[in-house]
Design a protein around this motif. Structure first.
Motif, PDB file in Angstrom:
ATOM      1  N   TRP A 115       0.841  -1.196   0.000  1.00 31.66           N
ATOM      2  CA  TRP A 115       0.000   0.000   0.000  1.00 31.66           C
ATOM      3  C   TRP A 115       0.870   1.237   0.000  1.00 31.66           C
ATOM      4  O   TRP A 115       2.081   1.186   0.282  1.00 31.66           O
ATOM      5  N   CYS A 116       0.267   2.393  -0.301  1.00 33.23           N
ATOM      6  CA  CYS A 116       0.996   3.663  -0.264  1.00 33.23           C
ATOM      7  C   CYS A 116      -0.004   4.770   0.050  1.00 33.23           C
ATOM      8  O   CYS A 116      -1.217   4.560   0.081  1.00 33.23           O
ATOM      9  N   GLU A 117       0.532   5.970   0.296  1.00 36.54           N
ATOM     10  CA  GLU A 117      -0.305   7.142   0.525  1.00 36.54           C
ATOM     11  C   GLU A 117      -0.810   7.686  -0.815  1.00 36.54           C
ATOM     12  O   GLU A 117      -0.339   7.289  -1.886  1.00 36.54           O
ATOM     13  N   LEU A 118      -1.752   8.614  -0.771  1.00 40.88           N
ATOM     14  CA  LEU A 118      -2.402   9.103  -1.979  1.00 40.88           C
ATOM     15  C   LEU A 118      -1.630  10.206  -2.682  1.00 40.88           C
ATOM     16  O   LEU A 118      -1.957  10.560  -3.820  1.00 40.88           O
ATOM     17  N   ASP A 119      -0.639  10.777  -2.040  1.00 43.68           N
ATOM     18  CA  ASP A 119       0.231  11.764  -2.685  1.00 43.68           C
ATOM     19  C   ASP A 119       1.251  10.990  -3.518  1.00 43.68           C
ATOM     20  O   ASP A 119       2.206  10.424  -2.990  1.00 43.68           O
ATOM     21  N   LEU A 120       1.052  10.960  -4.830  1.00 42.91           N
ATOM     22  CA  LEU A 120       1.892  10.126  -5.685  1.00 42.91           C
ATOM     23  C   LEU A 120       3.333  10.606  -5.728  1.00 42.91           C
ATOM     24  O   LEU A 120       4.236   9.818  -6.034  1.00 42.91           O
ATOM     25  N   SER A 121       3.563  11.869  -5.440  1.00 36.06           N
ATOM     26  CA  SER A 121       4.940  12.371  -5.439  1.00 36.06           C
ATOM     27  C   SER A 121       5.692  11.991  -4.169  1.00 36.06           C
ATOM     28  O   SER A 121       6.913  12.053  -4.120  1.00 36.06           O
ATOM     29  N   ALA A 122       4.961  11.592  -3.117  1.00 38.05           N
ATOM     30  CA  ALA A 122       5.565  11.143  -1.862  1.00 38.05           C
ATOM     31  C   ALA A 122       4.733   9.981  -1.327  1.00 38.05           C
ATOM     32  O   ALA A 122       4.055  10.099  -0.303  1.00 38.05           O
ATOM     33  N   PRO A 123       4.738   8.832  -2.016  1.00 37.29           N
ATOM     34  CA  PRO A 123       3.777   7.760  -1.716  1.00 37.29           C
ATOM     35  C   PRO A 123       4.051   7.005  -0.424  1.00 37.29           C
ATOM     36  O   PRO A 123       3.155   6.318   0.065  1.00 37.29           O
ATOM     37  N   GLN A 124       5.271   7.056   0.131  1.00 36.88           N
ATOM     38  CA  GLN A 124       5.607   6.324   1.355  1.00 36.88           C
ATOM     39  C   GLN A 124       5.184   4.847   1.234  1.00 36.88           C
ATOM     40  O   GLN A 124       4.497   4.295   2.090  1.00 36.88           O
ATOM     41  N   THR A 125       5.613   4.243   0.155  1.00 35.17           N
ATOM     42  CA  THR A 125       5.182   2.885  -0.191  1.00 35.17           C
ATOM     43  C   THR A 125       5.693   1.870   0.823  1.00 35.17           C
ATOM     44  O   THR A 125       6.852   1.929   1.258  1.00 35.17           O
ATOM     45  N   THR A 126       4.833   0.943   1.204  1.00 36.25           N
ATOM     46  CA  THR A 126       5.220  -0.150   2.095  1.00 36.25           C
ATOM     47  C   THR A 126       4.824  -1.475   1.460  1.00 36.25           C
ATOM     48  O   THR A 126       3.839  -1.581   0.749  1.00 36.25           O
ATOM     49  N   GLY A 127       5.585  -2.515   1.774  1.00 41.75           N
ATOM     50  CA  GLY A 127       5.385  -3.830   1.170  1.00 41.75           C
ATOM     51  C   GLY A 127       6.690  -4.240   0.499  1.00 41.75           C
ATOM     52  O   GLY A 127       7.746  -3.640   0.745  1.00 41.75           O
ATOM     53  N   ALA A 128       6.710  -5.228  -0.331  1.00 39.31           N
ATOM     54  CA  ALA A 128       5.520  -6.006  -0.702  1.00 39.31           C
ATOM     55  C   ALA A 128       5.414  -7.248   0.190  1.00 39.31           C
ATOM     56  O   ALA A 128       6.368  -7.629   0.875  1.00 39.31           O
ATOM     57  N   TRP A 129       4.219  -7.903   0.132  1.00 38.74           N
ATOM     58  CA  TRP A 129       3.934  -9.030   0.999  1.00 38.74           C
ATOM     59  C   TRP A 129       3.411 -10.216   0.200  1.00 38.74           C
ATOM     60  O   TRP A 129       2.814 -10.070  -0.861  1.00 38.74           O
ATOM     61  N   HIS A 130       3.620 -11.416   0.749  1.00 36.26           N
ATOM     62  CA  HIS A 130       3.037 -12.647   0.192  1.00 36.26           C
ATOM     63  C   HIS A 130       1.621 -12.820   0.742  1.00 36.26           C
ATOM     64  O   HIS A 130       1.290 -12.328   1.820  1.00 36.26           O
ATOM     65  N   LEU A 131       0.810 -13.586   0.017  1.00 33.74           N
ATOM     66  CA  LEU A 131      -0.528 -13.947   0.491  1.00 33.74           C
ATOM     67  C   LEU A 131      -0.547 -15.416   0.903  1.00 33.74           C
ATOM     68  O   LEU A 131      -0.832 -16.309   0.096  1.00 33.74           O
ATOM     69  N   ASP A 132      -0.185 -15.692   2.124  1.00 33.62           N
ATOM     70  CA  ASP A 132      -0.395 -16.964   2.824  1.00 33.62           C
ATOM     71  C   ASP A 132      -0.256 -18.217   1.967  1.00 33.62           C
ATOM     72  O   ASP A 132      -1.167 -19.046   1.918  1.00 33.62           O
ATOM     73  N   GLY A 133       0.849 -18.370   1.296  1.00 37.88           N
ATOM     74  CA  GLY A 133       1.135 -19.628   0.627  1.00 37.88           C
ATOM     75  C   GLY A 133       0.478 -19.831  -0.714  1.00 37.88           C
ATOM     76  O   GLY A 133       0.636 -20.906  -1.314  1.00 37.88           O
ATOM     77  N   TYR A 134      -0.260 -18.853  -1.214  1.00 38.04           N
ATOM     78  CA  TYR A 134      -0.926 -19.017  -2.505  1.00 38.04           C
ATOM     79  C   TYR A 134      -0.012 -18.544  -3.635  1.00 38.04           C
ATOM     80  O   TYR A 134       0.707 -17.557  -3.510  1.00 38.04           O
TER      81      TYR A 134
END
Length: 820
Positions: free
Chosen positions: A555-574
């Motif tokens: 996920w990230c914030e809505l300011d695309l110039s400073a999104p503060q992106t976090t992740g990425a993550w796996h989905l539980d073995g799928y």
């Protein structure tokens, strides 16, 4: 379980040597290598073998090509077939999709059906012709028939009177639908001009007319009216207008001047009979009846008697009546003045008082100052609002549509399903020029609606904004406004309104996913969840080929110039083949009952069985694993909702079984967007994409097949010349389609009462007729033409990307209204 044998071919000089292996590379997309994994299913073969060992050639057939038919018309189907062996052939016509019809003479080459009633958006019926030679050879072909609406009023009639002008009650989407679908021709003299004067006074971006595409086409003849006792010159003018070679009018309206005041019962009957005959002669045109303006003679005068004659006839025969006299008999507060001898200038009590002047003095700032012929400006204002109310009603608005019903409190799902005719097409809009580091060419695989976007935008009924991913090679995100959609009958994109850039393109991922050869991605805005303090732009990204279980969601914030992106993550073995394409919101009440804390639905449909034999779907909520979860971590809070196969621990691909197939599954299908629709007490989960038609195969687009069977049935063919040199899953034809699932079935899966492969679509909607450039275009590399989907839940607007819709490869966004 399906057993698979894949064969490597290694060229040693001129020698072709096969080697058995678990994986073999095959070219796919941009001419790069791909992977053949699944054994192809047995499809319609061109040659069958008889028990005696002889060769039987299957017949060929064509279901025909059909245009557009008005509802109630007879559609004659003509199929043709031939057989190389001269075998006697049997024919069978069946319906594939669309509103229900009855096919007559269904076992004959020539069959027919009656075009069913449809709403203003129309509908498409798909029929299939099956030809059998009784020796194992079968041919099939499908044909589409477009059915369009003939706008009519309810049997009880549509009376537009003083109760109608509260224009604030009319949803903006129906005003826009009226502007896009109705084309007015109005004959009048000075009194009739009052409607036009009021329309000019209230003209705005929403109530716009005669300003080109996206505005109401409103043509006037201001030199003739309904005249006097028995005069039918207006009828002759109408016939001349409708018989013109260039006529495109579908709504006809006439007004009186003083012609009702001195009319007779016989004269009014002549008018009514002439109007009725016009309706019979021109069934595709809406005709609007009208009463005469007030003349100060009150309730006992001849005018009122003749107006009542018109009203009684319209009510008894289901006509549309614009009750000119009734509208000027009341002020906006509902006070009645006809019993006080009101006239057309709004004077009453013998002309000593004027209700319009009195009302405007008591309500400063609420009356226009337009030049209103013979009357006060308020009279013109009210009539213009009543006119727009009438246009919305003719376009399909029904204020009584939202009927309550009980819901299933155990599952949080609706007891009513959204049906195909609940979707009303509103039109499309264009995307802006490029910005920042990308553009909108080859775009359209990721999109979300943001309700708080564009706060300074126009009050045109389409608030909010859209975040979307641009060019496939760049994978950058931009925010754009939402203009009023426009229906272009000629599919001319220059007639469409264009969105504006609100935030230019930015790379919100910081390159965390590396190079994406053939990317799959989506976005979804969600308000703050759990311990979050701001709403987030959630995302998923993936590759066409996934050789390892790399993380996919963030996920990230809505300011695309400073999104503060976090992740990425796996989905539980799928496997990533089942998780990282479409992404959409789960309604809060449904999630609370079935997937607590999981408000996002994500999944993927990967061609060739790799994600199972149908669209996969999972509920998840990353905020349950941290705010934010650690990068690279696995999200444990995941609930499967759809999976047409089995996820074996650690397996890169889904294991498939014949018993776990979605109805209608075909390997080359491409379900590329999804949404959870709600409208009042109705709901549905939809997937939109490119549905294949006819025969399908693994190989090349020109029909050359590549061997994937064991033992080999055909030798390895040479690679065809461009533009048919891209190897993958192909089919004879493609169409744009939306499939619908019952949320109650997904609730049963979440609770363990159904298996993940048991839910099946309850309906499908073909949408080719709305698109600007459907179908294959091999030279442009166009094989999938429907992209991402997003949904404005508050207003019921459904947005769907059409990829490569314009000649410069820019996408378009189409808009539907989902009615409850």
């Amino acid at each position: 379980m399906k057993r698979i044998t894949i064969i490597f071919y290694v060229f040693l000089g001129l020698l072709l040597v096969p080697f058995l292996s678990n994986v073999a590379y095959a070219g796919f997309g941009f001419g790069l290598p791909g992977v053949i994994k699944e054994r192809a299913k047995e499809l319609d073969k061109k040659v069958t073998y008889t028990a005696a060992g002889g060769v039987n050639h299957s017949p060929t057939c064509e279901a025909g090509t059909y245009g557009s038919y008005r509802e109630g018309k007879t559609v004659n189907l003509t199929g043709t077939a031939s057989d190389l062996d001269g075998d006697p052939l049997t024919y069978s016509w069946t319906q594939v999709s669309g509103p229900s019809i009855t096919i007559h003479n269904a076992t004959s080459p020539q069959a027919y059906f009656e075009a069913t009633e449809v709403d203003t958006a129309g509908a498409t019926v798909v029929v299939r012709l099956t030809v059998d030679d009784s020796r194992g050879g079968i041919a099939r072909d499908e044909a589409s028939v477009s059915i369009t609406d003939s706008p009519t009023t309810p049997e009880s009639g549509l009376i537009i009177d003083h109760t109608c002008p509260d224009i604030s009650q009319v949803p903006a989407e129906y005003i826009n639908l009226a502007k896009n679908s109705l084309r007015i021709w109005y004959g009048h003299t000075s009194h009739g001009s009052q409607i036009t004067s009021g329309m000019e006074a209230m003209k705005s971006s929403l109530y716009d007319y005669n300003s080109g595409a996206g505005s109401l086409s409103y043509q006037e003849d201001d030199g003739i009216d309904l005249s006097h006792n028995g005069d039918l010159s207006w009828r002759d003018t109408t016939i001349d207008r409708l018989n013109r070679a260039d006529n495109d009018r579908n709504v006809i309206m006439w007004s009186w001047c003083g012609g009702v005041s001195d009319n007779t019962e016989e004269g009014i009957n002549t008018y009514l009979q002439a109007m009725d005959q016009l309706e019979r002669d021109y069934p595709d045109v809406v005709f609007i009846y009208m009463t005469g303006h007030l003349d100060g003679t009150g309730e006992s005068g001849n005018l009122h008697i003749r107006n009542n004659q018109i009203r009684d006839y319209c009510r008894a025969n289901g006509k549309i009546l614009f009750d000119f006299a009734d509208i000027e008999s009341y002020d906006p507060d509902g006070n009645y003045y006809l019993d006080r001898d009101a006239d057309d200038g709004c004077y009453y009590d013998g002309g000593s008082r004027n209700w319009a002047e009195e009302w405007c003095i008591a309500h400063p700032g609420q009356c226009s100052s337009c030049d209103c012929a013979h009357s006060h400006s308020l009279n013109c204002d009210i009539k213009a609002q009543a006119f727009w109310w009438m246009m919305a009603k003719i376009a399909g608005w029904n204020p009584q549509d939202s009927q309550g019903s009980d819901t299933d409190t155990d599952t949080g799902s609706s007891t009513q399903l959204i049906q195909l005719d609940d979707l009303v097409y509103l039109g499309a809009f264009r995307l802006p020029d490029g910005s920042g580091g990308s553009n909108w060419e080859y775009s359209g695989y990721a999109m979300t609606y943001y309700p708080d976007g564009d706060p300074d935008g126009p009050d045109d009924g389409y608030p909010g904004s859209i975040f979307a991913v641009g060019h496939d090679h760049h994978q950058q995100v931009s925010e754009i406004s939402i203009p009023v959609p426009v229906i272009s009958p000629t599919k001319n994109s220059s007639e469409l309104n264009m969105a504006a850039t609100l935030q230019e393109f930015h790379d919100i991922t910081g390159g965390m996913f590396g190079y994406l050869e053939i990317p799959r991605a989506d976005l979804e805005y969600l308000p703050a969840q759990g311990s979050q303090t701001t709403g987030k732009l959630h995302f998923c990204w993936g590759q066409h080929f996934e050789f390892e279980q790399s993380p996919t969601h963030g996920w990230c914030e809505l300011d695309l110039s400073a999104p503060q992106t976090t992740g990425a993550w796996h989905l539980d073995g799928y496997t990533n083949y089942a998780t990282n394409d479409y992404l959409f919101e789960i309604p809060a009440d449904w999630a609370a009952a079935n997937t607590p804390g999981q408000r996002l639905a994500t999944g993927r449909f990967r061609d060739g069985h790799w994600s199972g034999q149908g669209p996969a779907l999972f509920a998840y909520g990353p905020w349950n694993d941290g705010n934010p979860p650690n990068s690279g971590s696995t999200l444990d809070s995941v609930t499967p909702l759809l999976l047409y196969g089995v996820q074996e621990p650690g397996a890169i691909e889904i294991t498939n079984y014949d018993s776990m197939e979605m109805n209608g599954f075909k390997e080359p299908d491409e379900w590329s967007g999804g949404a959870w629709l709600t409208a009042g007490d109705k709901s549905a989960v939809i997937f939109a994409g490119t549905k294949v038609t006819g025969d399908c195969w693994y190989g090349y687009s020109n029909g050359v097949r590549y061997p994937i069977e064991d033992p080999l049935e055909i030798p390895v063919p040479p690679v065809p010349d461009w533009p048919h040199d891209e190897r993958g899953w192909w089919s004879e034809g493609i169409k744009a389609q939306i499939i619908f699932y019952d949320p109650a079935d997904l609730a049963a899966v979440a609770k363990g009462d159904m298996e993940t492969y048991q839910p099946q679509p309850y309906a499908s909607l073909d949408i080719d007729e709305y698109l600007f450039d459907p179908g294959f275009d091999f030279e442009r590399g166009k094989r999938y033409f429907v992209g991402a989907v997003s949904f404005d839940r508050e207003r019921g607007f459904l947005y769907i990307f059409e990829r490569q819709a314009e000649e410069n490869e820019k996408s378009l966004i189409h808009v539907w209204k989902v009615n409850g």
